[in-house]
Design a protein around this motif. Sequence first.
Motif, PDB file in Angstrom:
ATOM      1  N   GLY A  72       0.802  -1.212   0.000  1.00  0.00           N
ATOM      2  CA  GLY A  72       0.000   0.000   0.000  1.00  0.00           C
ATOM      3  C   GLY A  72       0.836   1.263   0.000  1.00  0.00           C
ATOM      4  N   ASP A  73       0.230   2.344   0.450  1.00  0.00           N
ATOM      5  CA  ASP A  73       0.872   3.658   0.434  1.00  0.00           C
ATOM      6  C   ASP A  73       1.935   3.794   1.523  1.00  0.00           C
ATOM      7  OD1 ASP A  73      -0.977   4.226  -1.539  1.00  0.00           O
ATOM      8  OD2 ASP A  73      -2.323   5.337  -0.202  1.00  0.00           O
ATOM      9  N   HIS A  74       2.823   4.786   1.312  1.00  0.00           N
ATOM     10  CA  HIS A  74       3.818   5.212   2.304  1.00  0.00           C
ATOM     11  C   HIS A  74       4.750   4.079   2.746  1.00  0.00           C
ATOM     12  CE1 HIS A  74       0.623   8.390   2.904  1.00  0.00           C
ATOM     13  NE2 HIS A  74       1.692   9.094   2.577  1.00  0.00           N
ATOM     14  N   LEU A  75       5.208   3.307   1.792  1.00  0.00           N
ATOM     15  CA  LEU A  75       6.252   2.316   2.054  1.00  0.00           C
ATOM     16  C   LEU A  75       7.488   3.021   2.596  1.00  0.00           C
ATOM     17  CD1 LEU A  75       7.478  -0.580   1.634  1.00  0.00           C
ATOM     18  CD2 LEU A  75       8.180   0.224  -0.637  1.00  0.00           C
ATOM     19  N   GLY A  76       8.060   2.510   3.695  1.00  0.00           N
ATOM     20  CA  GLY A  76       9.284   3.095   4.257  1.00  0.00           C
ATOM     21  C   GLY A  76       9.090   4.491   4.816  1.00  0.00           C
ATOM     22  N   MET A 115       3.593   7.566  -2.676  1.00  0.00           N
ATOM     23  CA  MET A 115       4.590   8.213  -1.814  1.00  0.00           C
ATOM     24  C   MET A 115       5.518   7.252  -1.064  1.00  0.00           C
ATOM     25  SD  MET A 115       3.821  11.513  -2.209  1.00  0.00           S
ATOM     26  CE  MET A 115       4.071  12.574  -0.790  1.00  0.00           C
ATOM     27  N   PRO A 116       6.141   6.307  -1.739  1.00  0.00           N
ATOM     28  CA  PRO A 116       7.135   5.474  -1.051  1.00  0.00           C
ATOM     29  C   PRO A 116       8.329   6.321  -0.621  1.00  0.00           C
ATOM     30  CG  PRO A 116       7.271   5.140  -3.414  1.00  0.00           C
ATOM     31  CD  PRO A 116       6.055   5.989  -3.169  1.00  0.00           C
ATOM     32  N   GLY A 117       8.899   5.991   0.536  1.00  0.00           N
ATOM     33  CA  GLY A 117      10.066   6.708   1.027  1.00  0.00           C
ATOM     34  C   GLY A 117       9.782   8.079   1.598  1.00  0.00           C
ATOM     35  N   TYR A 118       8.536   8.434   1.787  1.00  0.00           N
ATOM     36  CA  TYR A 118       8.188   9.773   2.283  1.00  0.00           C
ATOM     37  C   TYR A 118       8.861  10.017   3.638  1.00  0.00           C
ATOM     38  CZ  TYR A 118       5.226  13.761   3.558  1.00  0.00           C
ATOM     39  OH  TYR A 118       4.773  15.001   3.910  1.00  0.00           O
ATOM     40  N   LEU A 119       9.604  11.097   3.731  1.00  0.00           N
ATOM     41  CA  LEU A 119      10.335  11.524   4.943  1.00  0.00           C
ATOM     42  C   LEU A 119      11.447  10.558   5.347  1.00  0.00           C
ATOM     43  CD1 LEU A 119       7.398  12.875   7.162  1.00  0.00           C
ATOM     44  CD2 LEU A 119       8.818  14.129   5.532  1.00  0.00           C
ATOM     45  N   ASP A 121      10.813  -3.537  -8.362  1.00  0.00           N
ATOM     46  CA  ASP A 121      10.944  -4.102  -9.702  1.00  0.00           C
ATOM     47  C   ASP A 121      10.315  -3.213 -10.776  1.00  0.00           C
ATOM     48  OD1 ASP A 121       8.247  -4.504  -9.161  1.00  0.00           O
ATOM     49  OD2 ASP A 121       8.200  -6.544  -9.966  1.00  0.00           O
ATOM     50  N   ARG A 122       9.797  -2.049 -10.366  1.00  0.00           N
ATOM     51  CA  ARG A 122       9.177  -1.116 -11.322  1.00  0.00           C
ATOM     52  C   ARG A 122       9.141   0.279 -10.715  1.00  0.00           C
ATOM     53  NH1 ARG A 122       3.632  -4.241 -11.431  1.00  0.00           N
ATOM     54  NH2 ARG A 122       5.154  -5.902 -11.045  1.00  0.00           N
ATOM     55  N   ARG A 123       8.942   1.266 -11.558  1.00  0.00           N
ATOM     56  CA  ARG A 123       8.835   2.644 -11.082  1.00  0.00           C
ATOM     57  C   ARG A 123       7.507   2.844 -10.348  1.00  0.00           C
ATOM     58  NH1 ARG A 123      11.353   7.395 -12.844  1.00  0.00           N
ATOM     59  NH2 ARG A 123      10.305   9.273 -12.073  1.00  0.00           N
ATOM     60  N   PRO A 124       7.504   3.453  -9.160  1.00  0.00           N
ATOM     61  CA  PRO A 124       6.248   3.728  -8.456  1.00  0.00           C
ATOM     62  C   PRO A 124       5.378   4.699  -9.239  1.00  0.00           C
ATOM     63  CG  PRO A 124       8.155   3.953  -6.988  1.00  0.00           C
ATOM     64  CD  PRO A 124       8.692   3.833  -8.370  1.00  0.00           C
ATOM     65  N   ASP A 125       4.075   4.570  -9.092  1.00  0.00           N
ATOM     66  CA  ASP A 125       3.145   5.445  -9.815  1.00  0.00           C
ATOM     67  C   ASP A 125       3.180   6.877  -9.282  1.00  0.00           C
ATOM     68  OD1 ASP A 125       2.298   3.317 -11.360  1.00  0.00           O
ATOM     69  OD2 ASP A 125       0.615   2.823 -10.046  1.00  0.00           O
ATOM     70  N   VAL A 126       3.296   7.032  -7.950  1.00  0.00           N
ATOM     71  CA  VAL A 126       3.243   8.362  -7.341  1.00  0.00           C
ATOM     72  C   VAL A 126       4.434   8.534  -6.401  1.00  0.00           C
ATOM     73  CG1 VAL A 126       1.890   9.981  -5.953  1.00  0.00           C
ATOM     74  CG2 VAL A 126       0.722   8.323  -7.426  1.00  0.00           C
ATOM     75  N   LEU A 127       5.370   9.405  -6.793  1.00  0.00           N
ATOM     76  CA  LEU A 127       6.549   9.707  -5.980  1.00  0.00           C
ATOM     77  C   LEU A 127       6.426  11.107  -5.388  1.00  0.00           C
ATOM     78  CD1 LEU A 127       9.419   8.305  -8.217  1.00  0.00           C
ATOM     79  CD2 LEU A 127       9.031   7.678  -5.825  1.00  0.00           C
ATOM     80  N   SER A 128       7.022  11.308  -4.226  1.00  0.00           N
ATOM     81  CA  SER A 128       7.045  12.644  -3.640  1.00  0.00           C
ATOM     82  C   SER A 128       7.883  13.574  -4.519  1.00  0.00           C
ATOM     83  CB  SER A 128       7.656  12.589  -2.234  1.00  0.00           C
ATOM     84  OG  SER A 128       7.905  13.891  -1.756  1.00  0.00           O
ATOM     85  N   PRO A 129       7.461  14.822  -4.701  1.00  0.00           N
ATOM     86  CA  PRO A 129       8.237  15.766  -5.516  1.00  0.00           C
ATOM     87  C   PRO A 129       9.560  16.163  -4.867  1.00  0.00           C
ATOM     88  CG  PRO A 129       6.401  16.887  -4.458  1.00  0.00           C
ATOM     89  CD  PRO A 129       6.212  15.428  -4.215  1.00  0.00           C
ATOM     90  N   THR A 130       9.786  15.762  -3.626  1.00  0.00           N
ATOM     91  CA  THR A 130      11.030  16.106  -2.932  1.00  0.00           C
ATOM     92  C   THR A 130      12.106  15.037  -3.102  1.00  0.00           C
ATOM     93  OG1 THR A 130       9.983  15.273  -0.905  1.00  0.00           O
ATOM     94  CG2 THR A 130       9.986  17.649  -1.242  1.00  0.00           C
ATOM     95  N   PHE A 131      11.923  14.126  -4.065  1.00  0.00           N
ATOM     96  CA  PHE A 131      12.961  13.188  -4.464  1.00  0.00           C
ATOM     97  C   PHE A 131      13.568  13.647  -5.789  1.00  0.00           C
ATOM     98  CE2 PHE A 131      11.185  10.582  -1.234  1.00  0.00           C
ATOM     99  CZ  PHE A 131      12.131   9.622  -0.919  1.00  0.00           C
ATOM    100  N   VAL A 132      14.840  13.353  -5.982  1.00  0.00           N
ATOM    101  CA  VAL A 132      15.578  13.789  -7.173  1.00  0.00           C
ATOM    102  C   VAL A 132      15.998  12.572  -7.985  1.00  0.00           C
ATOM    103  CG1 VAL A 132      17.638  14.964  -8.003  1.00  0.00           C
ATOM    104  CG2 VAL A 132      16.427  15.842  -5.993  1.00  0.00           C
ATOM    105  N   ASP A 133      15.691  12.602  -9.266  1.00  0.00           N
ATOM    106  CA  ASP A 133      16.097  11.524 -10.169  1.00  0.00           C
ATOM    107  C   ASP A 133      17.591  11.651 -10.444  1.00  0.00           C
ATOM    108  OD1 ASP A 133      16.509   9.710 -12.247  1.00  0.00           O
ATOM    109  OD2 ASP A 133      14.558  10.110 -13.153  1.00  0.00           O
ATOM    110  N   CYS A 134      18.341  10.624 -10.066  1.00  0.00           N
ATOM    111  CA  CYS A 134      19.800  10.637 -10.231  1.00  0.00           C
ATOM    112  C   CYS A 134      20.257   9.792 -11.419  1.00  0.00           C
ATOM    113  CB  CYS A 134      20.473  10.154  -8.950  1.00  0.00           C
ATOM    114  SG  CYS A 134      20.156  11.201  -7.521  1.00  0.00           S
ATOM    115  N   GLY A 135      19.327   9.386 -12.259  1.00  0.00           N
ATOM    116  CA  GLY A 135      19.692   8.640 -13.453  1.00  0.00           C
ATOM    117  C   GLY A 135      19.932   7.175 -13.174  1.00  0.00           C
ATOM    118  N   ASN A 136      20.638   6.529 -14.092  1.00  0.00           N
ATOM    119  CA  ASN A 136      20.926   5.098 -13.961  1.00  0.00           C
ATOM    120  C   ASN A 136      22.217   4.877 -13.180  1.00  0.00           C
ATOM    121  OD1 ASN A 136      18.648   4.464 -15.477  1.00  0.00           O
ATOM    122  ND2 ASN A 136      19.785   4.615 -17.402  1.00  0.00           N
TER     123      ASN A 136
END
Length: 271
Positions: A173-177, A194-198, A207-222
């Motif tokens: 469900g929501d708010h993993l970690g 919102m996985p990883g929130y706070l 194994d896949r990209r989450p549907d809804v990520l917090s905007p306070t995460f930064v994509d660092c590429g591969n």
Amino acid sequence: MKPLTFTLLAEPGERLDLSALVPDRLAGQPVSDIAALPVGTTRTGVKVGDLFRITGKDASSLVFDGGSRRFDQVGAGMTSGSIRVVGDVGFRAGRAMSGGMLVIEGSAGEELGSGLSGGRIEVTDNAGDRLGAPLAGELQGVSGGTILVRGKAGHRAGEKMRRGLIAVLKGCGDHLGLGMIAGTIVVTGRVGAMPGYLMKRGSLLLDRRPDVLSPTFVDCGNADIAFSGLFDRFLIAEKILDKPLLGTAPTRICGDNAVFGKGEIMFRRRR
């Protein structure tokens, strides 16, 4: 020597507190004393012998032949030995375990593995909300050991995790970690919002990209690092997965920058 086996005679009429039935507490006790242990949670005074037929002698290996969603705190405080439940259990199974092995051949209720510091918990079906999460007022969740859920988990799995490994194989469900401090959480299947929130540190490996990520995460590429291959081999060796999770050069997202966190969410990149 045969395991000490508790065969359920009938569905209990009330919730049970089974925290007294763990290997280290039953070692050396005669069956008559075990049968007299109170397990009820109301004024009816239900005892072990009222609900279970007790057979076998090896108290280091317990078997509950028959389960119920009214079986609460199975394996709570366990330090050694093994417990196998053939059926479902209620809430807080494996609460504050520091060692041993708990296998649940069914589903588990809320707060499975809360306060786990060692040992291993395996669930063949689903787990409820707040898997491995702390109780109200506690500052951290799982601080060691392994939890493996082969079905789904509810919301807020791995909340305030400090160290150890949690693996969920059919989504969560929501708010993993939520508020994660450190440690590793593995999820295959769909992850809620919102996985990883706070989160401050730690790793969420998917194994896949989450549907809804917090905007306070930064994509660092591969991330072209050796870790992904090494961890894939570890998961297969531990019989948690039967195929690689991340593959080569998975996508890495870092945060949560809302709390100046240094955690990461990694998942298999799309071809």
